[in-house]
Write an enzyme that holds these catalytic residues in place. Structure first.
Site, PDB file in Angstrom:
ATOM      1  N   HIS A 158       0.839  -1.203   0.000  1.00 40.92           N
ATOM      2  CA  HIS A 158       0.000   0.000   0.000  1.00 40.92           C
ATOM      3  C   HIS A 158       0.866   1.242   0.000  1.00 40.92           C
ATOM      4  O   HIS A 158       1.984   1.242   0.502  1.00 40.92           O
ATOM      5  CB  HIS A 158      -0.945   0.015   1.207  1.00 40.92           C
ATOM      6  CG  HIS A 158      -0.245  -0.161   2.524  1.00 40.92           C
ATOM      7  ND1 HIS A 158       0.175  -1.395   2.975  1.00 40.92           N
ATOM      8  CD2 HIS A 158       0.105   0.724   3.489  1.00 40.92           C
ATOM      9  CE1 HIS A 158       0.748  -1.266   4.164  1.00 40.92           C
ATOM     10  NE2 HIS A 158       0.737   0.019   4.492  1.00 40.92           N
ATOM     11  N   HIS A 216       0.949   5.329   1.031  1.00 44.78           N
ATOM     12  CA  HIS A 216       0.336   6.381   1.833  1.00 44.78           C
ATOM     13  C   HIS A 216       0.456   7.682   1.040  1.00 44.78           C
ATOM     14  O   HIS A 216       1.564   8.042   0.602  1.00 44.78           O
ATOM     15  CB  HIS A 216       1.091   6.602   3.144  1.00 44.78           C
ATOM     16  CG  HIS A 216       1.113   5.430   4.082  1.00 44.78           C
ATOM     17  ND1 HIS A 216       0.365   5.392   5.229  1.00 44.78           N
ATOM     18  CD2 HIS A 216       1.813   4.265   4.056  1.00 44.78           C
ATOM     19  CE1 HIS A 216       0.613   4.260   5.876  1.00 44.78           C
ATOM     20  NE2 HIS A 216       1.488   3.554   5.187  1.00 44.78           N
TER      21      HIS A 216
END
Ligand code: 5GP
Length: 132
Positions: free
Chosen positions: A115, A117
Site C-alpha cells: 500500500h 500512503h
C-alpha cells in the site's frame, strides 16, 4: 522504540486475509476516496496529517510488501503511482504532498499488503526517520 514501531514488530508476512483484503471485499467499511478497475483508495483510520489516504491494488498480486516485487509487477506498480497523482489532484493537494511505502519491520510496515500512503494537506516535516 515508539508504540508505532512496536506494533510493526508483529508483522506476519504470510497473513492470508489482511485488513486490506477485508476492506476490498467490504467486510470492513472504509471511506472511499477513488477507485478504478485495479486500484482502490480510502482514508486512513489513524491519519498522520490533514490528508492521509491509503492506495492499494484491488488484487494483491502476491505483493505483501514492495520487496516482493518482480518484473511482472512493473505495470501495477506504475499504475499505483499514477493513481496517486490523480488522487492528489482530486484532493487539491496542489501545494505538494508525500508518498510513502513502508517496507517490512524496519520500514514500520504493519499491514502485509502492498500500500501507498498519500500524505499532505499541510506543511510536512522531514526527515521521517525520527532523527535530525
Ligand atoms: P503501514 O504501517 O502498514 O505502512 O500502514 C498501515 C496503515 O493502515 C496505517 O496508517 C493504519 O492507520 C491504517 N489502517 C489500519 N487498519 C485500518 C482500517 O481498518 N481502516 C483504515 N481505513 N485504515 C487502517
Amino acid at each position: 522504540m515508539s508504540d508505532e514501531q512496536k506494533k510493526t514488530q508483529n508483522l506476519n508476512i504470510n497473513e492470508q486475509e489482511t485488513i486490506f483484503h477485508k476492506i476490498i471485499s467490504g467486510k470492513i467499511p472504509s471511506t472511499k476516496v477513488w477507485e478504478d478497475d485495479e486500484v482502490y483508495s480510502f482514508r486512513d483510520i489513524n491519519p498522520v496529517a490533514k490528508t492521509h489516504i491509503i492506495v492499494i491494488p484491488k488484487k494483491m498480486h502476491g505483493l505483501n510488501m514492495l520487496s516482493s516485487a518482480k518484473e511482472e509487477h512493473i505495470p501495477i506498480l506504475g499504475k499505483l503511482l499514477y493513481a496517486v497523482s490523480l488522487i492528489a489532484k482530486q484532493e487539491k493537494l496542489d501545494k505538494g504532498y508525500r508518498v510513502v511505502i513502508n517496507c517490512n519491520k524496519e520500514g514500520c510496515q504493519s499491514v502485509p499488503y502492498l500500500h501507498l500512503h498519500l500524505i499532505g494537506g499541510e506543511q510536512l516535516g522531514w526527515p521521517p526517520t525520527g532523527k535530525k
